[in-house]
Design a protein around this motif. Structure first.
Motif, PDB file in Angstrom:
ATOM      1  N   GLU A 124       0.817  -1.216   0.000  1.00 22.78           N
ATOM      2  CA  GLU A 124       0.000   0.000   0.000  1.00 22.78           C
ATOM      3  C   GLU A 124       0.852   1.267   0.000  1.00 22.78           C
ATOM      4  OE1 GLU A 124      -3.367   0.506  -0.012  1.00 22.78           O
ATOM      5  OE2 GLU A 124      -3.808  -1.620  -0.307  1.00 22.78           O
ATOM      6  N   VAL A 125       2.092   1.141  -0.446  1.00 27.21           N
ATOM      7  CA  VAL A 125       3.000   2.281  -0.429  1.00 27.21           C
ATOM      8  C   VAL A 125       2.426   3.464  -1.216  1.00 27.21           C
ATOM      9  CG1 VAL A 125       5.258   3.110  -1.200  1.00 27.21           C
ATOM     10  CG2 VAL A 125       5.080   0.932   0.005  1.00 27.21           C
ATOM     11  N   GLN A 126       1.751   3.193  -2.323  1.00 27.49           N
ATOM     12  CA  GLN A 126       1.207   4.285  -3.133  1.00 27.49           C
ATOM     13  C   GLN A 126      -0.301   4.453  -2.985  1.00 27.49           C
ATOM     14  OE1 GLN A 126       2.752   4.952  -7.091  1.00 27.49           O
ATOM     15  NE2 GLN A 126       4.481   3.603  -6.730  1.00 27.49           N
ATOM     16  N   VAL A 149       0.596  -5.805   5.613  1.00 22.67           N
ATOM     17  CA  VAL A 149       0.467  -4.602   4.783  1.00 22.67           C
ATOM     18  C   VAL A 149       1.757  -3.789   4.883  1.00 22.67           C
ATOM     19  CG1 VAL A 149      -0.854  -2.504   4.317  1.00 22.67           C
ATOM     20  CG2 VAL A 149      -2.011  -4.522   5.242  1.00 22.67           C
ATOM     21  N   THR A 150       2.298  -3.409   3.737  1.00 24.32           N
ATOM     22  CA  THR A 150       3.465  -2.522   3.723  1.00 24.32           C
ATOM     23  C   THR A 150       3.002  -1.125   3.326  1.00 24.32           C
ATOM     24  OG1 THR A 150       4.001  -2.982   1.398  1.00 24.32           O
ATOM     25  CG2 THR A 150       4.986  -4.417   3.067  1.00 24.32           C
ATOM     26  N   MET A 151       3.605  -0.117   3.958  1.00 22.80           N
ATOM     27  CA  MET A 151       3.190   1.261   3.675  1.00 22.80           C
ATOM     28  C   MET A 151       4.363   2.218   3.837  1.00 22.80           C
ATOM     29  SD  MET A 151       0.927   1.679   7.165  1.00 22.80           S
ATOM     30  CE  MET A 151       0.108   0.110   6.875  1.00 22.80           C
ATOM     31  N   ALA A 152       4.316   3.322   3.119  1.00 31.41           N
ATOM     32  CA  ALA A 152       5.333   4.374   3.184  1.00 31.41           C
ATOM     33  C   ALA A 152       4.785   5.571   2.411  1.00 31.41           C
ATOM     34  CB  ALA A 152       6.653   3.885   2.588  1.00 31.41           C
ATOM     35  N   LYS A 153       5.646   6.465   1.973  1.00 33.08           N
ATOM     36  CA  LYS A 153       5.267   7.655   1.213  1.00 33.08           C
ATOM     37  C   LYS A 153       4.159   8.453   1.902  1.00 33.08           C
ATOM     38  CE  LYS A 153       6.486   5.727  -3.352  1.00 33.08           C
ATOM     39  NZ  LYS A 153       7.900   5.983  -3.257  1.00 33.08           N
ATOM     40  N   GLY A 154       2.905   8.068   1.692  1.00 30.89           N
ATOM     41  CA  GLY A 154       1.774   8.824   2.211  1.00 30.89           C
ATOM     42  C   GLY A 154       1.779   8.996   3.713  1.00 30.89           C
ATOM     43  N   ILE A 155       2.372   8.077   4.427  1.00 26.60           N
ATOM     44  CA  ILE A 155       2.382   8.158   5.889  1.00 26.60           C
ATOM     45  C   ILE A 155       3.269   9.302   6.381  1.00 26.60           C
ATOM     46  CG2 ILE A 155       4.309   6.554   6.232  1.00 26.60           C
ATOM     47  CD1 ILE A 155       2.942   5.444   8.646  1.00 26.60           C
ATOM     48  N   GLY A 156       4.219   9.746   5.566  1.00 23.69           N
ATOM     49  CA  GLY A 156       5.157  10.768   6.016  1.00 23.69           C
ATOM     50  C   GLY A 156       5.065  12.095   5.301  1.00 23.69           C
ATOM     51  N   ILE A 161       9.725   7.577   6.017  1.00 18.07           N
ATOM     52  CA  ILE A 161       9.175   6.648   6.994  1.00 18.07           C
ATOM     53  C   ILE A 161       8.381   5.563   6.274  1.00 18.07           C
ATOM     54  CG2 ILE A 161       7.172   8.162   7.342  1.00 18.07           C
ATOM     55  CD1 ILE A 161       6.958   7.072  10.200  1.00 18.07           C
ATOM     56  N   GLY A 162       8.534   4.337   6.733  1.00 21.56           N
ATOM     57  CA  GLY A 162       7.776   3.212   6.189  1.00 21.56           C
ATOM     58  C   GLY A 162       7.366   2.320   7.339  1.00 21.56           C
ATOM     59  N   ALA A 163       6.398   1.453   7.103  1.00 24.92           N
ATOM     60  CA  ALA A 163       5.934   0.566   8.164  1.00 24.92           C
ATOM     61  C   ALA A 163       5.434  -0.744   7.581  1.00 24.92           C
ATOM     62  CB  ALA A 163       4.822   1.235   8.972  1.00 24.92           C
ATOM     63  N   VAL A 164       5.533  -1.788   8.378  1.00 27.17           N
ATOM     64  CA  VAL A 164       4.947  -3.081   8.050  1.00 27.17           C
ATOM     65  C   VAL A 164       3.941  -3.400   9.149  1.00 27.17           C
ATOM     66  CG1 VAL A 164       5.340  -5.539   7.669  1.00 27.17           C
ATOM     67  CG2 VAL A 164       7.041  -3.879   6.902  1.00 27.17           C
ATOM     68  N   PRO A 287      -0.536  15.744  -4.864  1.00 29.54           N
ATOM     69  CA  PRO A 287      -0.832  15.834  -3.429  1.00 29.54           C
ATOM     70  C   PRO A 287      -2.334  15.700  -3.181  1.00 29.54           C
ATOM     71  CG  PRO A 287       0.723  17.535  -4.071  1.00 29.54           C
ATOM     72  CD  PRO A 287       0.237  16.901  -5.336  1.00 29.54           C
ATOM     73  N   MET A 288      -2.689  15.135  -2.051  1.00 27.52           N
ATOM     74  CA  MET A 288      -4.098  14.863  -1.765  1.00 27.52           C
ATOM     75  C   MET A 288      -4.906  16.127  -1.502  1.00 27.52           C
ATOM     76  SD  MET A 288      -3.536  11.400   0.482  1.00 27.52           S
ATOM     77  CE  MET A 288      -5.222  11.230   1.051  1.00 27.52           C
TER      78      MET A 288
END
Length: 309
Positions: A124-126, A149-156, A161-164, A287-288
Protein backbone atom coordinates in the motif's frame (compact mmCIF):
# COMPACT_ATOMS: atom_id res chain seq x y z
CA UNK A 1 10.59 -7.43 5.94
CA UNK A 2 7.12 -8.53 4.84
CA UNK A 3 8.57 -11.22 2.58
CA UNK A 4 10.92 -12.41 5.32
CA UNK A 5 8.09 -12.65 7.85
CA UNK A 6 5.95 -14.57 5.38
CA UNK A 7 8.71 -17.13 4.90
CA UNK A 8 9.47 -17.45 8.61
CA UNK A 9 5.83 -17.71 9.64
CA UNK A 10 4.76 -20.29 7.06
CA UNK A 11 7.96 -22.30 6.90
CA UNK A 12 7.69 -22.10 3.12
CA UNK A 13 9.94 -20.22 0.71
CA UNK A 14 8.20 -19.57 -2.61
CA UNK A 15 6.47 -16.24 -3.17
CA UNK A 16 4.09 -15.29 -5.97
CA UNK A 17 4.36 -11.75 -7.36
CA UNK A 18 2.94 -10.08 -10.46
CA UNK A 19 4.44 -9.13 -13.78
CA UNK A 20 4.50 -5.34 -14.16
CA UNK A 21 4.85 -4.92 -10.38
CA UNK A 22 7.25 -2.70 -8.49
CA UNK A 23 8.12 -3.21 -4.82
CA UNK A 24 11.54 -1.61 -4.28
CA UNK A 25 15.22 -1.82 -5.14
CA UNK A 26 16.76 -4.07 -2.49
CA UNK A 27 17.85 -7.47 -3.81
CA UNK A 28 14.70 -9.06 -2.36
CA UNK A 29 12.18 -6.48 -3.55
CA UNK A 30 13.91 -6.07 -6.91
CA UNK A 31 13.43 -9.79 -7.33
CA UNK A 32 9.72 -9.36 -6.70
CA UNK A 33 9.47 -6.59 -9.30
CA UNK A 34 8.05 -7.53 -12.67
CA UNK A 35 9.61 -4.76 -14.76
CA UNK A 36 13.03 -5.14 -16.40
CA UNK A 37 13.48 -1.37 -16.25
CA UNK A 38 13.89 -1.65 -12.46
CA UNK A 39 16.16 -4.71 -12.39
CA UNK A 40 19.94 -4.62 -12.23
CA UNK A 41 22.00 -7.60 -13.36
CA UNK A 42 22.58 -9.03 -9.90
CA UNK A 43 21.46 -12.17 -8.11
CA UNK A 44 17.82 -11.62 -7.22
CA UNK A 45 14.38 -13.17 -7.11
CA UNK A 46 15.23 -16.53 -5.53
CA UNK A 47 11.95 -18.32 -4.92
CA UNK A 48 9.84 -15.61 -6.58
CA UNK A 49 7.43 -16.58 -9.37
CA UNK A 50 5.68 -13.93 -11.47
CA UNK A 51 2.06 -14.49 -12.38
CA UNK A 52 0.17 -13.14 -15.37
CA UNK A 53 -0.70 -9.49 -14.80
CA UNK A 54 -4.47 -8.91 -14.44
CA UNK A 55 -4.38 -5.77 -16.58
CA UNK A 56 -7.92 -4.89 -17.77
CA UNK A 57 -6.59 -2.84 -20.71
CA UNK A 58 -3.76 -5.00 -22.05
CA UNK A 59 -4.32 -8.37 -20.42
CA UNK A 60 -5.44 -11.46 -22.32
CA UNK A 61 -8.54 -11.91 -20.15
CA UNK A 62 -9.71 -8.30 -20.07
CA UNK A 63 -11.73 -7.56 -16.94
CA UNK A 64 -12.10 -11.21 -15.87
CA UNK A 65 -10.18 -11.34 -12.59
CA UNK A 66 -10.99 -14.98 -11.90
CA UNK A 67 -9.48 -16.07 -15.23
CA UNK A 68 -6.19 -14.33 -14.36
CA UNK A 69 -6.27 -15.98 -10.94
CA UNK A 70 -6.15 -19.38 -12.63
CA UNK A 71 -2.55 -18.62 -13.61
CA UNK A 72 -1.63 -18.33 -9.93
CA UNK A 73 -3.07 -21.80 -9.29
CA UNK A 74 -1.06 -23.09 -12.24
CA UNK A 75 2.13 -21.48 -10.90
CA UNK A 76 1.63 -23.07 -7.49
CA UNK A 77 1.10 -26.52 -8.97
CA UNK A 78 3.88 -26.32 -11.56
CA UNK A 79 6.64 -24.11 -10.14
CA UNK A 80 6.51 -24.64 -6.37
CA UNK A 81 6.41 -27.65 -4.01
CA UNK A 82 2.67 -27.05 -3.75
CA UNK A 83 3.12 -24.85 -0.70
CA UNK A 84 4.01 -21.15 -0.76
CA UNK A 85 5.11 -18.50 1.70
CA UNK A 86 2.91 -15.81 0.26
CA UNK A 87 1.60 -13.52 -2.44
CA UNK A 88 2.51 -9.84 -2.81
CA UNK A 89 0.80 -7.24 -4.98
CA UNK A 90 -0.04 -3.58 -5.30
CA UNK A 91 -3.77 -2.92 -5.64
CA UNK A 92 -3.05 -0.33 -8.31
CA UNK A 93 0.37 -0.81 -9.88
CA UNK A 94 2.24 2.48 -9.59
CA UNK A 95 5.49 2.35 -11.53
CA UNK A 96 3.78 -0.08 -13.91
CA UNK A 97 1.52 2.72 -15.12
CA UNK A 98 -1.35 3.10 -12.61
CA UNK A 99 -2.81 -0.27 -13.58
CA UNK A 100 -5.82 -1.43 -11.58
CA UNK A 101 -6.12 -5.16 -10.99
CA UNK A 102 -9.08 -6.77 -12.76
CA UNK A 103 -12.24 -6.99 -10.59
CA UNK A 104 -12.50 -10.18 -8.54
CA UNK A 105 -8.80 -10.98 -8.85
CA UNK A 106 -7.60 -10.59 -5.29
CA UNK A 107 -10.42 -12.55 -3.59
CA UNK A 108 -9.74 -15.54 -5.86
CA UNK A 109 -5.95 -15.34 -5.44
CA UNK A 110 -6.05 -14.83 -1.69
CA UNK A 111 -8.10 -18.01 -1.34
CA UNK A 112 -5.64 -19.98 -3.47
CA UNK A 113 -2.61 -18.66 -1.56
CA UNK A 114 -4.10 -19.46 1.84
CA UNK A 115 -5.09 -22.93 0.69
CA UNK A 116 -1.42 -23.41 -0.27
CA UNK A 117 -0.29 -22.44 3.22
CA UNK A 118 0.75 -18.88 2.37
CA UNK A 119 -0.06 -15.39 3.61
CA UNK A 120 -1.22 -12.41 1.58
CA UNK A 121 0.80 -9.19 1.44
CA UNK A 122 -0.70 -5.90 0.27
CA UNK A 123 1.76 -3.25 -0.93
CA UNK A 124 0.00 0.00 0.00
CA UNK A 125 3.00 2.28 -0.43
CA UNK A 126 1.21 4.29 -3.13
CA UNK A 127 -2.49 3.46 -2.68
CA UNK A 128 -2.70 3.74 1.11
CA UNK A 129 -4.01 6.49 3.41
CA UNK A 130 -7.08 7.46 1.39
CA UNK A 131 -5.55 8.20 -2.01
CA UNK A 132 -8.12 6.05 -3.86
CA UNK A 133 -10.91 8.23 -2.45
CA UNK A 134 -13.47 5.47 -2.04
CA UNK A 135 -11.40 3.62 0.57
CA UNK A 136 -8.60 4.29 3.03
CA UNK A 137 -6.65 1.26 1.77
CA UNK A 138 -6.40 0.07 -1.81
CA UNK A 139 -7.04 -3.57 -0.92
CA UNK A 140 -10.50 -2.60 0.37
CA UNK A 141 -11.54 -1.83 -3.22
CA UNK A 142 -11.33 -5.57 -3.92
CA UNK A 143 -13.05 -6.59 -0.68
CA UNK A 144 -10.13 -8.50 0.84
CA UNK A 145 -8.20 -8.41 4.12
CA UNK A 146 -4.45 -9.12 3.78
CA UNK A 147 -2.27 -10.72 6.44
CA UNK A 148 0.57 -8.20 6.05
CA UNK A 149 0.47 -4.60 4.78
CA UNK A 150 3.46 -2.52 3.72
CA UNK A 151 3.19 1.26 3.68
CA UNK A 152 5.33 4.37 3.18
CA UNK A 153 5.27 7.66 1.21
CA UNK A 154 1.77 8.82 2.21
CA UNK A 155 2.38 8.16 5.89
CA UNK A 156 5.16 10.77 6.02
CA UNK A 157 4.19 13.39 3.42
CA UNK A 158 7.83 13.56 2.31
CA UNK A 159 9.45 12.43 5.54
CA UNK A 160 11.36 9.12 5.15
CA UNK A 161 9.17 6.65 6.99
CA UNK A 162 7.78 3.21 6.19
CA UNK A 163 5.93 0.57 8.16
CA UNK A 164 4.95 -3.08 8.05
CA UNK A 165 1.64 -3.92 9.73
CA UNK A 166 0.58 -7.47 10.57
CA UNK A 167 -0.87 -9.61 13.33
CA UNK A 168 1.01 -10.19 16.62
CA UNK A 169 1.21 -13.88 15.72
CA UNK A 170 3.01 -13.26 12.43
CA UNK A 171 5.18 -10.47 13.87
CA UNK A 172 6.37 -12.74 16.68
CA UNK A 173 8.55 -14.70 14.25
CA UNK A 174 11.10 -11.87 14.33
CA UNK A 175 11.76 -12.62 18.00
CA UNK A 176 13.51 -15.86 17.04
CA UNK A 177 16.75 -13.90 16.68
CA UNK A 178 17.99 -10.33 16.95
CA UNK A 179 16.49 -7.77 14.56
CA UNK A 180 17.68 -4.19 14.10
CA UNK A 181 17.34 -1.31 11.65
CA UNK A 182 19.30 1.93 11.90
CA UNK A 183 16.23 3.93 10.87
CA UNK A 184 13.68 1.94 12.88
CA UNK A 185 11.53 4.00 15.25
CA UNK A 186 13.07 7.35 14.31
CA UNK A 187 11.24 9.66 16.76
CA UNK A 188 11.14 12.69 14.45
CA UNK A 189 9.73 10.78 11.49
CA UNK A 190 7.33 8.84 13.72
CA UNK A 191 5.97 12.11 15.13
CA UNK A 192 5.67 13.43 11.58
CA UNK A 193 3.78 10.36 10.46
CA UNK A 194 1.43 10.66 13.41
CA UNK A 195 0.74 14.29 12.51
CA UNK A 196 0.11 13.44 8.85
CA UNK A 197 -2.51 10.83 9.76
CA UNK A 198 -4.30 13.43 11.91
CA UNK A 199 -4.27 15.96 9.05
CA UNK A 200 -5.66 13.39 6.57
CA UNK A 201 -8.66 12.95 8.84
CA UNK A 202 -9.02 16.57 9.97
CA UNK A 203 -8.87 18.05 6.47
CA UNK A 204 -10.94 15.20 4.96
CA UNK A 205 -8.30 14.48 2.34
CA UNK A 206 -9.71 11.07 1.47
CA UNK A 207 -13.02 12.73 0.63
CA UNK A 208 -11.14 15.32 -1.41
CA UNK A 209 -9.44 12.53 -3.37
CA UNK A 210 -12.85 11.08 -4.21
CA UNK A 211 -14.37 14.41 -5.28
CA UNK A 212 -11.43 15.91 -7.14
CA UNK A 213 -10.35 12.53 -8.51
CA UNK A 214 -13.82 11.90 -9.90
CA UNK A 215 -13.83 15.32 -11.54
CA UNK A 216 -10.35 14.75 -12.98
CA UNK A 217 -11.25 11.32 -14.35
CA UNK A 218 -14.36 12.77 -16.03
CA UNK A 219 -12.33 15.50 -17.70
CA UNK A 220 -9.63 13.04 -18.80
CA UNK A 221 -12.29 10.77 -20.33
CA UNK A 222 -13.52 13.76 -22.32
CA UNK A 223 -9.94 14.40 -23.41
CA UNK A 224 -9.71 10.78 -24.57
CA UNK A 225 -12.65 11.39 -26.91
CA UNK A 226 -10.81 14.35 -28.37
CA UNK A 227 -7.32 12.86 -28.77
CA UNK A 228 -6.91 9.55 -30.61
CA UNK A 229 -3.50 9.07 -29.00
CA UNK A 230 -5.10 8.44 -25.60
CA UNK A 231 -5.74 4.70 -25.43
CA UNK A 232 -6.87 4.37 -21.83
CA UNK A 233 -7.82 6.48 -18.83
CA UNK A 234 -7.94 4.58 -15.54
CA UNK A 235 -7.54 4.74 -11.81
CA UNK A 236 -9.30 5.68 -8.60
CA UNK A 237 -9.30 8.91 -6.62
CA UNK A 238 -6.03 10.72 -7.14
CA UNK A 239 -4.10 7.75 -8.50
CA UNK A 240 -4.69 7.95 -12.23
CA UNK A 241 -3.05 6.69 -15.40
CA UNK A 242 -3.40 8.04 -18.94
CA UNK A 243 -1.90 5.63 -21.46
CA UNK A 244 -0.81 6.92 -24.87
CA UNK A 245 -0.76 4.68 -27.94
CA UNK A 246 0.03 5.24 -31.59
CA UNK A 247 -2.88 3.03 -32.61
CA UNK A 248 -5.91 2.16 -30.48
CA UNK A 249 -6.39 -1.10 -32.30
CA UNK A 250 -2.89 -2.52 -31.81
CA UNK A 251 -2.28 -0.52 -28.59
CA UNK A 252 1.27 0.20 -29.71
CA UNK A 253 2.88 2.30 -26.95
CA UNK A 254 3.46 5.94 -27.91
CA UNK A 255 6.76 6.17 -26.06
CA UNK A 256 8.37 9.07 -27.93
CA UNK A 257 5.12 11.06 -28.00
CA UNK A 258 4.69 10.64 -24.23
CA UNK A 259 8.19 11.95 -23.57
CA UNK A 260 7.61 14.92 -25.87
CA UNK A 261 4.24 15.74 -24.29
CA UNK A 262 5.78 15.59 -20.82
CA UNK A 263 8.38 18.17 -21.80
CA UNK A 264 5.72 20.45 -23.26
CA UNK A 265 3.67 20.15 -20.08
CA UNK A 266 6.72 20.93 -17.95
CA UNK A 267 7.34 24.10 -19.94
CA UNK A 268 3.75 25.15 -19.23
CA UNK A 269 4.06 24.60 -15.49
CA UNK A 270 2.91 21.00 -14.95
CA UNK A 271 5.24 18.28 -13.68
CA UNK A 272 3.76 14.86 -14.47
CA UNK A 273 5.18 11.44 -13.82
CA UNK A 274 5.81 8.76 -16.43
CA UNK A 275 5.37 5.02 -16.00
CA UNK A 276 4.59 1.70 -17.61
CA UNK A 277 7.07 -0.78 -19.06
CA UNK A 278 7.30 1.29 -22.24
CA UNK A 279 7.20 4.69 -20.51
CA UNK A 280 3.97 5.63 -22.30
CA UNK A 281 1.71 6.35 -19.33
CA UNK A 282 1.13 9.66 -17.57
CA UNK A 283 1.22 8.84 -13.86
CA UNK A 284 -1.03 11.37 -12.18
CA UNK A 285 -0.65 11.16 -8.41
CA UNK A 286 -0.73 14.72 -7.08
CA UNK A 287 -0.83 15.83 -3.43
CA UNK A 288 -4.10 14.86 -1.76
CA UNK A 289 -4.93 18.57 -1.24
CA UNK A 290 -5.25 18.93 -5.05
CA UNK A 291 -8.25 21.11 -6.02
CA UNK A 292 -10.67 21.04 -8.95
CA UNK A 293 -8.98 24.20 -10.22
CA UNK A 294 -5.63 22.39 -10.14
CA UNK A 295 -7.20 19.46 -11.99
CA UNK A 296 -8.66 21.72 -14.66
CA UNK A 297 -5.29 23.42 -15.19
CA UNK A 298 -3.63 20.01 -15.52
CA UNK A 299 -6.13 18.82 -18.14
CA UNK A 300 -5.99 22.08 -20.09
CA UNK A 301 -2.17 21.87 -20.23
CA UNK A 302 -2.30 18.22 -21.26
CA UNK A 303 -4.87 19.06 -23.95
CA UNK A 304 -2.65 21.80 -25.38
CA UNK A 305 0.46 19.61 -25.24
CA UNK A 306 -1.20 16.66 -27.01
CA UNK A 307 -2.70 18.95 -29.65
CA UNK A 308 0.74 20.31 -30.51
CA UNK A 309 2.38 16.90 -31.07
Amino acid sequence: MAMMMARLYTGNYDIIALRNAYHGLSAATMGAAGLHTWKHGIAQGFGVHHALNPNPYRGVHGMDGKRYAEDVADLISSSTPGKVAGFIAETIQGAGGAVELAPGYLPAVYEQIRNAGGVCIADEVQTGFGRTGSHYWGFETQGVVPDIVTMAKGIGNGLPIGAVVTTPEIASVLSRCLHFNTFGGNPVCSAGGHAVIKVIDKEKLQENCAIVGGHLLDRLQQLKEKHEIIGDVRGKGLMIGVELVTDRGTKMPAKAETAEALEKMKDLGVLAGKGGLSGNVFRIKPPMCFTKEDADFLVDVMDHSLASL
